[in-house]
Design a protein around this motif. Structure first.
Motif, PDB file in Angstrom:
ATOM      1  N   GLU A  78      85.359  34.390  -2.168  1.00 29.08           N
ATOM      2  CA  GLU A  78      85.269  35.534  -3.077  1.00 29.08           C
ATOM      3  C   GLU A  78      86.430  36.496  -2.851  1.00 29.08           C
ATOM      4  N   LEU A  79      86.730  36.786  -1.597  1.00 30.74           N
ATOM      5  CA  LEU A  79      87.861  37.657  -1.290  1.00 30.74           C
ATOM      6  C   LEU A  79      89.173  37.007  -1.716  1.00 30.74           C
ATOM      7  N   ALA A  80      89.288  35.679  -1.534  1.00 25.74           N
ATOM      8  CA  ALA A  80      90.490  34.959  -1.968  1.00 25.74           C
ATOM      9  C   ALA A  80      90.663  35.054  -3.482  1.00 25.74           C
ATOM     10  N   ALA A  81      89.554  34.993  -4.223  1.00 30.11           N
ATOM     11  CA  ALA A  81      89.632  35.093  -5.686  1.00 30.11           C
ATOM     12  C   ALA A  81      90.190  36.450  -6.107  1.00 30.11           C
ATOM     13  N   ILE A 152      82.817  47.306  -9.418  1.00 31.92           N
ATOM     14  CA  ILE A 152      82.619  46.120  -8.579  1.00 31.92           C
ATOM     15  C   ILE A 152      82.957  46.446  -7.126  1.00 31.92           C
ATOM     16  N   GLY A 153      84.030  47.206  -6.916  1.00 29.10           N
ATOM     17  CA  GLY A 153      84.391  47.588  -5.551  1.00 29.10           C
ATOM     18  C   GLY A 153      83.319  48.433  -4.892  1.00 29.10           C
ATOM     19  N   ALA A 154      82.758  49.388  -5.656  1.00 29.79           N
ATOM     20  CA  ALA A 154      81.680  50.212  -5.116  1.00 29.79           C
ATOM     21  C   ALA A 154      80.456  49.362  -4.797  1.00 29.79           C
ATOM     22  N   ASN A 155      80.214  48.352  -5.602  1.00 28.34           N
ATOM     23  CA  ASN A 155      79.086  47.457  -5.353  1.00 28.34           C
ATOM     24  C   ASN A 155      79.276  46.670  -4.060  1.00 28.34           C
ATOM     25  N   ASP A 156      80.497  46.193  -3.817  1.00 24.44           N
ATOM     26  CA  ASP A 156      80.780  45.496  -2.556  1.00 24.44           C
ATOM     27  C   ASP A 156      80.611  46.432  -1.363  1.00 24.44           C
ATOM     28  N   ALA A 157      81.097  47.660  -1.524  1.00 26.54           N
ATOM     29  CA  ALA A 157      80.951  48.631  -0.437  1.00 26.54           C
ATOM     30  C   ALA A 157      79.479  48.937  -0.180  1.00 26.54           C
ATOM     31  N   LEU A 158      78.694  49.058  -1.235  1.00 26.31           N
ATOM     32  CA  LEU A 158      77.260  49.309  -1.095  1.00 26.31           C
ATOM     33  C   LEU A 158      76.572  48.163  -0.356  1.00 26.31           C
ATOM     34  N   TYR A 191      70.935  41.853  -4.785  1.00 24.84           N
ATOM     35  CA  TYR A 191      70.740  41.509  -6.197  1.00 24.84           C
ATOM     36  C   TYR A 191      71.880  42.072  -7.049  1.00 24.84           C
ATOM     37  N   LEU A 192      72.267  43.322  -6.775  1.00 24.19           N
ATOM     38  CA  LEU A 192      73.371  43.917  -7.517  1.00 24.19           C
ATOM     39  C   LEU A 192      74.684  43.185  -7.249  1.00 24.19           C
ATOM     40  N   LEU A 193      74.858  42.723  -6.016  1.00 21.40           N
ATOM     41  CA  LEU A 193      76.064  41.970  -5.688  1.00 21.40           C
ATOM     42  C   LEU A 193      76.187  40.747  -6.586  1.00 21.40           C
ATOM     43  N   MET A 194      75.071  40.047  -6.780  1.00 21.49           N
ATOM     44  CA  MET A 194      75.093  38.860  -7.617  1.00 21.49           C
ATOM     45  C   MET A 194      75.326  39.212  -9.079  1.00 21.49           C
ATOM     46  N   ILE A 195      74.571  40.184  -9.609  1.00 19.65           N
ATOM     47  CA  ILE A 195      74.654  40.513 -11.025  1.00 19.65           C
ATOM     48  C   ILE A 195      75.981  41.194 -11.373  1.00 19.65           C
ATOM     49  N   VAL A 196      76.287  42.283 -10.663  1.00 19.42           N
ATOM     50  CA  VAL A 196      77.488  43.061 -10.991  1.00 19.42           C
ATOM     51  C   VAL A 196      78.749  42.249 -10.728  1.00 19.42           C
ATOM     52  N   ASN A 197      78.834  41.610  -9.566  1.00 22.10           N
ATOM     53  CA  ASN A 197      80.043  40.848  -9.260  1.00 22.10           C
ATOM     54  C   ASN A 197      80.171  39.609 -10.128  1.00 22.10           C
ATOM     55  N   GLY A 198      79.020  38.958 -10.410  1.00 22.99           N
ATOM     56  CA  GLY A 198      79.079  37.750 -11.229  1.00 22.99           C
ATOM     57  C   GLY A 198      79.601  38.035 -12.623  1.00 22.99           C
ATOM     58  N   GLY A 200      80.831  40.939 -13.600  1.00 26.55           N
ATOM     59  CA  GLY A 200      82.000  41.796 -13.507  1.00 26.55           C
ATOM     60  C   GLY A 200      83.297  41.029 -13.408  1.00 26.55           C
ATOM     61  N   PHE A 201      83.306  39.968 -12.604  1.00 29.00           N
ATOM     62  CA  PHE A 201      84.540  39.201 -12.457  1.00 29.00           C
ATOM     63  C   PHE A 201      84.892  38.493 -13.759  1.00 29.00           C
ATOM     64  N   LEU A 202      83.879  37.977 -14.460  1.00 35.77           N
ATOM     65  CA  LEU A 202      84.130  37.376 -15.762  1.00 35.77           C
ATOM     66  C   LEU A 202      84.749  38.387 -16.724  1.00 35.77           C
TER      67      LEU A 202
END
Length: 384
Positions: A78-81, A152-158, A191-198, A200-202
């Motif tokens: 994920e970080l590599a992406a 997305i960054g705030a979500n990762d930090a959370l 759960y937010l990591l999955m939804i927001v990042n999933g 969000g990256f798209l």
């Protein structure tokens, strides 16, 4: 409250579903290295979460070990992406050693006979570190960063903070999670990591694709200057704004001298280099808000908002001298390109096409007068 095993299964299925959605998004589209890596990240994360459900549910101890390694691989990918998406040049120098170190820690913990609870703590802390790294990438000071990127960054930090807070309160005692008031917070962050990042990256990939399409529609691919249509649109907007603010706008027509001779003597590759050199030189000499467009062939136009006739003449002279001094190493060591320039000041209520015609007449006069010179166009005759 949902039990942790059912929660891990739902996260695993969700991540695998996101990976399949992304694979469908990529089908038939231009290959994206960052999105490809992201798909693998979602798959590994989903595999880890499904293995976490399988291990106690069916008594598969090997599934628990696989979950530990897959979790580390997932967050590392994920970080590599993110690094690939933002075009970091040397990301492998720090991410590869960090990934190897994470895998080594997991291996040592397993060889030392760590319990399931201890392995959960070890893997959780490694995952939190990579999530914090992703947050740092997304939240770093950056000109033009989108709100989506910051979310997305705030979500990762959370997520990273949720893991650290949970581990700190329970002192690594995973069995106490059921009684901890932070378990709901940790579940929600996951759960937010999955939804927001999933999603969000798209969406970030789509934003990037839209920006590339917009750039292709407005920018000349050879020189990086505005294409003819985009230049006319933006120059007209500059004219209308100047009219409202009662500010001057200078319009400049430019033509590279003896361009056909250059192509015939040194080839079209040299001609392309001369066009790029001119555009680069103009970009370096002019102000950021000045407009430069390639109207076709070797013909360019400039719109200089807030510039008087004298100021435009001085800018044109600086550009003419800079172009004449710029070398063309791919053509001939001593060959120099020159440019003829015609400029006018757009009169109040004068149409852009009329002003361009006057600037074009001035350009013709500059060429007739010997080339490599700046000619000021005649003003509009006013009736008495």
């Amino acid at each position: 409250m949902i039990d942790i095993l059912t929660f891990m299964l739902s996260l695993g299925v969700g991540n695998v579903t996101f990976a399949l959605l992304m694979a469908g998004y990529m089908r038939g589209a231009t290959p994206s290295p960052s999105l490809t890596v992201w798909i693998w990240a979602r798959l590994f994360s989903g595999l880890a979460q499904v293995c976490c459900w399988l291990a106690p549910q069916f008594g598969f101890p090997l599934a628990g070990k696989l979950a530990s390694f897959a979790s580390v691989v997932g967050v590392a990918l994920e970080l590599a992406a993110y690094c690939l998406f933002f075009g970091f040049a040397h990301w492998r120098r720090f991410l590869y050693p960090a990934s190897v170190a994470g895998m080594a820690v997991v291996t040592l913990a397993l060889l030392a006979g760590a319990t399931t609870e201890q392995m959960v703590c070890v893997v959780a802390m490694i995952v939190a570190l990579f999530a914090a790294g992703a947050a740092a990438v997304l939240l770093r000071p950056q000109k033009g960063a989108s709100l989506l990127q910051r979310i997305i960054g705030a979500n990762d930090a959370l997520f990273a903070l949720a893991i650290w807070a949970t581990m700190g309160v329970t002192r690594g005692n995973v069995a106490a999670l059921g009684a901890s008031s932070l378990v709901g917070f940790a579940y929600m962050a996951s759960y937010l990591l999955m939804i927001v990042n999933g999603f969000g990256f798209l969406l970030m990939c789509k934003q990037q694709d839209d920006a590339n399409m917009q750039r292709l529609a407005t920018v000349d691919c050879l020189t990086g200057a505005l294409n003819r249509r985009a230049f006319f649109e933006r120059a007209e907007s500059a004219r209308m704004l100047a009219l409202r603010l009662r500010k001057p706008v200078a319009l400049v027509m430019l033509d590279l001298d003896h361009f056909k001779r250059l192509n015939d003597s040194f080839g079209h590759a040299c001609g392309d280099q001369a066009l790029r050199m001119f555009a680069d030189t103009a970009g370096a000499v002019l102000r950021d808000h000045d407009l430069i467009g390639r109207l076709g062939g070797e013909e360019f136009a400039l719109a200089l908002p807030g510039t008087t006739l004298d100021g435009a003449f001085q800018a044109a002279e600086r550009l003419r001298l800079a172009v004449a001094a710029a070398p063309l190493p791919g053509c001939s060591g001593d060959y120099r390109v020159t440019v003829s320039i015609g400029l006018v000041l757009i009169e109040p209520n004068e149409e852009l096409t009329a002003a361009l015609a006057r600037a074009d007449h001035a350009l013709y006069a500059a060429k007739s007068g010997g080339r490599n010179r700046v000619e000021v166009g005649a003003a509009i005759l006013k009736c008495a």
